[in-house]
Design an enzyme around this catalytic site. Sequence first.
Site, PDB file in Angstrom:
ATOM      1  N   GLU A 145       0.746  -1.335  -0.048  1.00  9.44           N
ATOM      2  CA  GLU A 145      -0.063   0.062  -0.197  1.00  9.44           C
ATOM      3  C   GLU A 145       0.789   1.361  -0.060  1.00  9.44           C
ATOM      4  OE1 GLU A 145      -4.138  -1.569   2.251  1.00  9.44           O
ATOM      5  OE2 GLU A 145      -2.461  -0.986   3.508  1.00  9.44           O
ATOM      6  N   GLU A 174      -6.827  -7.640  -1.637  1.00  9.65           N
ATOM      7  CA  GLU A 174      -7.464  -7.666  -0.294  1.00  9.65           C
ATOM      8  C   GLU A 174      -8.903  -7.504  -0.486  1.00  9.65           C
ATOM      9  OE1 GLU A 174      -5.958  -5.583   2.852  1.00  9.65           O
ATOM     10  OE2 GLU A 174      -3.603  -6.094   2.760  1.00  9.65           O
TER      11      GLU A 174
END
Length: 568
Positions: free
Chosen positions: A140, A214
Amino acid sequence: MIVGGSIHYFRVPREYWKDRLLKLRACGFNTVTTYIPWNLHEQERGKFDFSEILDLEAYVLLAATVGLWVILRPGPYICAEVDLGGLPSWLLRYPESQLRTTHQDFVEAVDKYFDHLLPRILPLQYRHGGPVIAVQVENEYGSFNKDNDYMEYIKEALLKRGIVELLLTSDNDKGIQSGSVKGALATINMPSFVKDSFLNLLEVQNDKPIMVMEYWTGWYDTWGNKHNVKSAKKIQDTVSSFIKYGISFNVYMFHGGTNFGFINGAHHYSRRLSVVTSYDYDAVLTEAGDYTVKYFKLRKLFTSASGFLPRLPPLTPKTVYPAVSLLLYLPLFDILPYLNKPVMLYTPVTMENLPINNGSGQPFGLVLYETSICSGGLLHASVHDSAQVFLNDLSIGVLNENTHYLRISKIQQDCQLLRILVENQGRINYSWKIQNEQKGLGANASINGILLTNFTIYSLDMKMSFFERLRSATWRLAPEDYLGPAFYQGTLEAGPSPKDTFLDLSNWHYGFVFINGRNLGRYQDIGPQRTLYLPGPWLNPEDNEIIVFEKIRKGFYIQTTKKPQLQN
């Protein structure tokens, strides 16, 4: 098509790895994904631990025997709601070191870590006969985005050390542009199936398969808030859409497990909130590995899509044990001789900067600062995250990130001992704020503007060795009521064949529980978590030592229950 589920080996007792992986396979998944927590594998700089619950290679090889592929997410930053997002706290000893950038101090530390970690991974790769089909580059980074050269550096660090499998990046839809890197498949993180969420992904790469790295099956809990839940129907509908459009995906989490010990992280948006001990996450399997409605809905969906699935593994048995009376106690200040030798410093330093653990400081736990004062007045001190303040043995108040001042009454005669007990409640694991997550007492503590000096500093890291030394202490009969921090001891009688249970801490206030010296984690009466998961394999047949370190006020006993208690 990758049908993945996240299970973190470091959040699951090693004895239950196979059970959880078999349940993943039986549900219809073909891949397990896991983060690799640098902060646990290298707690002390240059000293690596891949033993017991941290045996990454054993976990990956076990997944292969179950028939699963593996995707590894080695960071160096992982988020994962763990302390400092998985970065070791000793990086904070260097205030000029810029975390998650190509700053020399940081990348030198990453390189040394990768030099040790990656040779363990290389033979596990698919092209070398192992189950690892992909490796993630950082995590991320689009939400951090401090250094345009950083992702390229990490990618090259993996390649030049021999990673030959598919490289991935992982970001939310807003972070894909800045978080992706040429030569790695960009993947997306999302809470639900919304077609527009894929637009940024397609802008970056329209000639590659789509993967959701995710898909969040629930969410983590923080102390003082309600337990997060997400409907099974939503999970079923979203996964149906992934299958319909041929999108590879990974559910986060399939099985969350537990933030045993002090590993929990924290977040800071409008205010600072610590992640609870349970990482149940309202996931597909519960914290203790039990099936949920989500599990059966997904299994039915995968059966209709692929046909035959392995049979369901049996449930892990739970039991209730006799209530534990904690009849013996030691007030906090009585245990100081059993701690490691204190550090003497002219002015206080944060726990990361303590000259202990081979120059790595203290990663987790509490620190006690002591100095002599000869007059009262207005105490000013900056603490992170929370402190109890004492004059000799008497509690006189608390300090925290929002409270920096405390009035100390006039001292009538001899000088007194000022004691400040500071707890690290979990370092922030997300956002730019990770840069300033030093814990403990700041250097400029003063009374009426006069600097306090000559400190004796005790490290309360609560390691197993401390509890071994504590067994030689003379425990005293506990009073009916006791205010202030103290250790309480009792015996849990498990019988000949111990099983899983949950410890009910509802009549205690705030502290930690240790079973045979092993830290089960933190409890707080503000909820939402009311129980602590106790895995059966961590119990000895017959008698087990329970020690509770309660910070506020003595409770009465500990009961056990077969089910966790969480407040919605």
